[in-house]
Design a protein around this motif. Structure first.
Motif, PDB file in Angstrom:
ATOM      1  N   LEU A  86      49.675 -17.135 -35.247  1.00 40.16           N
ATOM      2  CA  LEU A  86      51.080 -16.774 -35.411  1.00 40.16           C
ATOM      3  C   LEU A  86      51.259 -15.471 -36.185  1.00 40.16           C
ATOM      4  N   GLY A  87      50.270 -15.112 -36.990  1.00 40.20           N
ATOM      5  CA  GLY A  87      50.260 -13.809 -37.648  1.00 40.20           C
ATOM      6  C   GLY A  87      51.563 -13.458 -38.322  1.00 40.20           C
ATOM      7  N   ARG A  88      52.085 -12.287 -37.985  1.00 38.85           N
ATOM      8  CA  ARG A  88      53.289 -11.771 -38.643  1.00 38.85           C
ATOM      9  C   ARG A  88      54.575 -12.364 -38.080  1.00 38.85           C
ATOM     10  N   ARG A  89      54.450 -13.340 -37.217  1.00 36.39           N
ATOM     11  CA  ARG A  89      55.650 -13.980 -36.668  1.00 36.39           C
ATOM     12  C   ARG A  89      56.284 -14.949 -37.666  1.00 36.39           C
ATOM     13  N   VAL A  90      55.528 -15.344 -38.706  1.00 31.39           N
ATOM     14  CA  VAL A  90      56.030 -16.336 -39.655  1.00 31.39           C
ATOM     15  C   VAL A  90      55.666 -15.944 -41.082  1.00 31.39           C
ATOM     16  N   ARG A  91      56.382 -16.541 -42.012  1.00 26.69           N
ATOM     17  CA  ARG A  91      56.035 -16.480 -43.436  1.00 26.69           C
ATOM     18  C   ARG A  91      55.845 -17.917 -43.906  1.00 26.69           C
ATOM     19  N   THR A  92      54.796 -18.153 -44.689  1.00 25.37           N
ATOM     20  CA  THR A  92      54.541 -19.504 -45.182  1.00 25.37           C
ATOM     21  C   THR A  92      54.468 -19.514 -46.699  1.00 25.37           C
ATOM     22  N   THR A  93      54.735 -20.680 -47.266  1.00 25.33           N
ATOM     23  CA  THR A  93      54.436 -20.881 -48.684  1.00 25.33           C
ATOM     24  C   THR A  93      52.949 -21.163 -48.825  1.00 25.33           C
ATOM     25  N   ASN A  94      52.455 -21.091 -50.058  1.00 26.32           N
ATOM     26  CA  ASN A  94      51.031 -21.316 -50.329  1.00 26.32           C
ATOM     27  C   ASN A  94      50.908 -22.247 -51.541  1.00 26.32           C
ATOM     28  N   PRO A  95      51.080 -23.544 -51.313  1.00 30.75           N
ATOM     29  CA  PRO A  95      51.145 -24.486 -52.437  1.00 30.75           C
ATOM     30  C   PRO A  95      49.811 -24.654 -53.155  1.00 30.75           C
TER      31      PRO A  95
ATOM     32  N   SER B 154      44.507 -20.842 -39.605  1.00 35.22           N
ATOM     33  CA  SER B 154      44.918 -21.031 -38.213  1.00 35.22           C
ATOM     34  C   SER B 154      46.257 -20.350 -37.948  1.00 35.22           C
ATOM     35  N   ILE B 155      47.173 -20.462 -38.891  1.00 39.54           N
ATOM     36  CA  ILE B 155      48.472 -19.800 -38.739  1.00 39.54           C
ATOM     37  C   ILE B 155      48.289 -18.290 -38.662  1.00 39.54           C
ATOM     38  N   ASP B 156      47.428 -17.758 -39.508  1.00 42.37           N
ATOM     39  CA  ASP B 156      47.177 -16.318 -39.491  1.00 42.37           C
ATOM     40  C   ASP B 156      46.596 -15.876 -38.148  1.00 42.37           C
ATOM     41  N   ARG B 157      45.698 -16.672 -37.596  1.00 39.39           N
ATOM     42  CA  ARG B 157      45.072 -16.317 -36.308  1.00 39.39           C
ATOM     43  C   ARG B 157      46.065 -16.367 -35.157  1.00 39.39           C
TER      44      ARG B 157
ATOM     45  N   THR C  90      45.681 -34.031 -41.296  1.00 35.86           N
ATOM     46  CA  THR C  90      44.983 -33.564 -40.105  1.00 35.86           C
ATOM     47  C   THR C  90      43.720 -32.804 -40.475  1.00 35.86           C
ATOM     48  N   SER C  91      42.643 -33.066 -39.751  1.00 37.50           N
ATOM     49  CA  SER C  91      41.378 -32.370 -39.989  1.00 37.50           C
ATOM     50  C   SER C  91      41.506 -30.899 -39.615  1.00 37.50           C
ATOM     51  N   PRO C  92      40.657 -30.032 -40.168  1.00 40.93           N
ATOM     52  CA  PRO C  92      40.707 -28.615 -39.790  1.00 40.93           C
ATOM     53  C   PRO C  92      40.555 -28.388 -38.293  1.00 40.93           C
ATOM     54  N   GLU C  93      39.724 -29.186 -37.634  1.00 39.21           N
ATOM     55  CA  GLU C  93      39.527 -29.012 -36.187  1.00 39.21           C
ATOM     56  C   GLU C  93      40.805 -29.334 -35.418  1.00 39.21           C
ATOM     57  N   ARG C  94      41.466 -30.411 -35.795  1.00 38.02           N
ATOM     58  CA  ARG C  94      42.725 -30.766 -35.125  1.00 38.02           C
ATOM     59  C   ARG C  94      43.837 -29.800 -35.507  1.00 38.02           C
ATOM     60  N   THR C  95      43.798 -29.304 -36.741  1.00 36.49           N
ATOM     61  CA  THR C  95      44.797 -28.324 -37.149  1.00 36.49           C
ATOM     62  C   THR C  95      44.724 -27.081 -36.272  1.00 36.49           C
ATOM     63  N   GLU C  96      43.520 -26.606 -35.978  1.00 35.31           N
ATOM     64  CA  GLU C  96      43.365 -25.434 -35.114  1.00 35.31           C
ATOM     65  C   GLU C  96      44.002 -25.679 -33.755  1.00 35.31           C
ATOM     66  N   VAL C  97      43.760 -26.846 -33.184  1.00 37.79           N
ATOM     67  CA  VAL C  97      44.366 -27.195 -31.889  1.00 37.79           C
ATOM     68  C   VAL C  97      45.887 -27.225 -32.013  1.00 37.79           C
ATOM     69  N   GLY C  98      46.372 -27.848 -33.087  1.00 39.27           N
ATOM     70  CA  GLY C  98      47.812 -27.975 -33.255  1.00 39.27           C
ATOM     71  C   GLY C  98      48.522 -26.643 -33.416  1.00 39.27           C
ATOM     72  N   ILE C  99      47.947 -25.728 -34.186  1.00 38.92           N
ATOM     73  CA  ILE C  99      48.591 -24.428 -34.377  1.00 38.92           C
ATOM     74  C   ILE C  99      48.546 -23.610 -33.087  1.00 38.92           C
ATOM     75  N   GLN C 100      47.479 -23.729 -32.309  1.00 39.08           N
ATOM     76  CA  GLN C 100      47.451 -23.078 -30.993  1.00 39.08           C
ATOM     77  C   GLN C 100      48.594 -23.592 -30.123  1.00 39.08           C
TER      78      GLN C 100
ATOM     79  N   ARG D 221      41.952 -28.457 -46.338  1.00 40.76           N
ATOM     80  CA  ARG D 221      42.867 -28.574 -45.189  1.00 40.76           C
ATOM     81  C   ARG D 221      44.000 -27.564 -45.269  1.00 40.76           C
ATOM     82  N   LYS D 222      44.481 -27.311 -46.482  1.00 41.37           N
ATOM     83  CA  LYS D 222      45.512 -26.280 -46.611  1.00 41.37           C
ATOM     84  C   LYS D 222      44.968 -24.917 -46.185  1.00 41.37           C
ATOM     85  N   GLU D 223      43.782 -24.571 -46.686  1.00 39.27           N
ATOM     86  CA  GLU D 223      43.196 -23.283 -46.331  1.00 39.27           C
ATOM     87  C   GLU D 223      42.954 -23.179 -44.834  1.00 39.27           C
TER      88      GLU D 223
END
Length: 414
Positions: free
Chosen positions: A315-324, A310-313, A380-390, A303-305
């Motif tokens: 939001l791209g360079r608009r944000v910086r994230t941690t990678n726990p 999704s963030i990379d797709r 959140t499932s990967p499928e819902r995560t994709e929707v949420g990040i969009q 789920r983290k991956e």
């Protein structure tokens, strides 16, 4: 009669509540579909409901519905001690007191050690339910920055020196910190122990996520680095590894402190929920915890991956994230002109778009981090995560369009 006319205690001014917990009530009032990245709770499918449901008939009897020993039910204490003996961080039964969730552990620590006006160190950002507990006992808070290696202990030393005071307690979440997801390095843990002994300060070691490492190598706990240290007050919980509704956790302390912990707890709730203790004990005794944790680690890693992808797709360079390397959370910081967007305003727009998170100011006692926010990937499932990040990207476009310098959208700033 108004609230100000009531004979309130002075501490009432310091009861600040929790924006994090209040988000549960806020989301419950919404009638549209919302992808929920806000609360740090296991996903519904991560709770072993079927196994829980099979327990009551086997273990519940009249003893499950009466008062229990304040320090905890004996079979839970035994089962937990035996389980921890199989991990990298074993302990002795006489060091454990069962609590009503991790929050009671934090309250007990502050109740026992913090007087009004005492200096308490907190990470920045931090889990503000913890800092709010210290505030409720009249503490003065000192915020210390967090970076990729956890609390900046060198900066802590400098800030304490500049303050002219020494702290009474140091509140830290060393593993997969809430909200940043970062982990305190071994070198910093060692130095923090040295400083705690120099200052005679209690380390409130809040570790809800330590058993949820899915990458990298385990680091030694404070208890491993300094065995039987009376200045370490460790707070643990089953909320993140089983289910938060159980409200079962534990504290690990010097055995000489346990009677004081029991006295303080008896003034709160007499004993932790007995049926829930019996359920957790049986779950451990049946050997289900290891299999469950292994499943959680694989699932949360996936789920983290998925969230990072999704963030990379979107939001791209608009944000910086941690990678726990474990735990529940990503910390997201807005970059460039997007950093002018206040994350509280972004939350309002995002909620209307159908996605929720925790804004950065809610994770600092002084309202810092207006350019940042916390996302929970665990629930959140990967499928819902994709929707949420969009939806989050669309909300950021709308929030950016409100800024005075222009109406550029994602396509213009990536």
């Amino acid at each position: 009669m108004t609230l100000r006319d009531l004979p309130l205690a002075q501490r009432a001014d310091h009861l600040v509540g929790s924006i994090i917990d209040s988000s549960t009530s806020l989301l419950a009032k919404q009638t549209h579909d919302i992808v929920r990245f806000a609360m740090g709770a296991p996903a519904e499918e991560a709770v072993p409901v079927e196994l829980f449901n099979s327990v009551p008939a086997a273990v519940y009897d009249a003893s499950s519905y009466t008062y229990g020993a304040t320090e905890g039910e004996p079979h839970l204490l035994n089962a937990l001690t035996d389980y921890l003996a199989t991990t990298a961080d074993p302990t002795a039964r006489e060091r454990i007191t069962i609590t009503s969730g991790g929050m009671q552990g934090l309250d007990l620590a502050c109740k026992i050690f913090v007087d009004p006006g005492d200096l308490v160190v907190v990470e920045s950002p931090t889990y503000t339910n913890g800092s709010a507990t210290a505030l409720s006992y009249g503490a003065d808070l000192l915020e210390v920055p967090v970076d990729d290696d956890g609390m900046d202990v060198a900066e802590l030393e400098a800030l304490v020196e500049a303050s002219g005071r020494t702290p009474k307690a140091i509140y830290t979440i060393p593993n997969f910190q809430n909200p940043s997801g970062t982990t305190m390095s071994t070198e910093r843990r060692i130095r923090l122990l040295e400083l705690a002994h120099r200052w005679n300060a209690i380390i409130i070691d809040d570790d809800p996520y330590g058993l949820l490492r899915f990458e990298g190598e385990d680091l030694p706990s404070f208890n491993q680095l300094s065995p039987n240290d009376p200045l370490i007050f460790s707070v643990r919980t089953f909320s993140k590894i089983l289910a938060p509704g159980l409200r079962v956790g534990w504290v690990e302390t010097d055995p000489e402190l346990q009677q004081l912990v029991i006295n303080a707890k008896q003034a709160m709730d007499t004993c932790t929920n007995v049926p829930a203790q019996h359920l957790v004990a049986e779950f451990i005794l049946r050997g289900g915890l290891d299999d469950h944790l292994n499943w959680l680690r694989r699932e949360y890693h996936s789920r983290k991956e998925a969230m990072l992808a999704s963030i990379d797709r979107h939001l791209g360079r608009r944000v910086r994230t941690t990678n726990p390397e474990g735990g529940f959370f990503l910390w997201v910081t807005l970059l460039g002109e997007d950093a002018e967007v206040n994350s509280q305003r972004l939350f309002d727009i995002a909620l209307a778009e159908g996605v929720a998170f925790i804004p950065g100011p809610a994770l600092s006692p002084t309202g810092r981090f207006t350019d940042a926010f916390r996302l929970c990937f665990a629930s959140t499932s990967p499928e819902r995560t994709e929707v949420g990040i969009q939806r989050l990207a669309a909300a950021l476009d709308k929030a950016r369009a409100e800024l005075p310098f222009g109406t550029a959208t994602a396509s213009g700033v990536r």
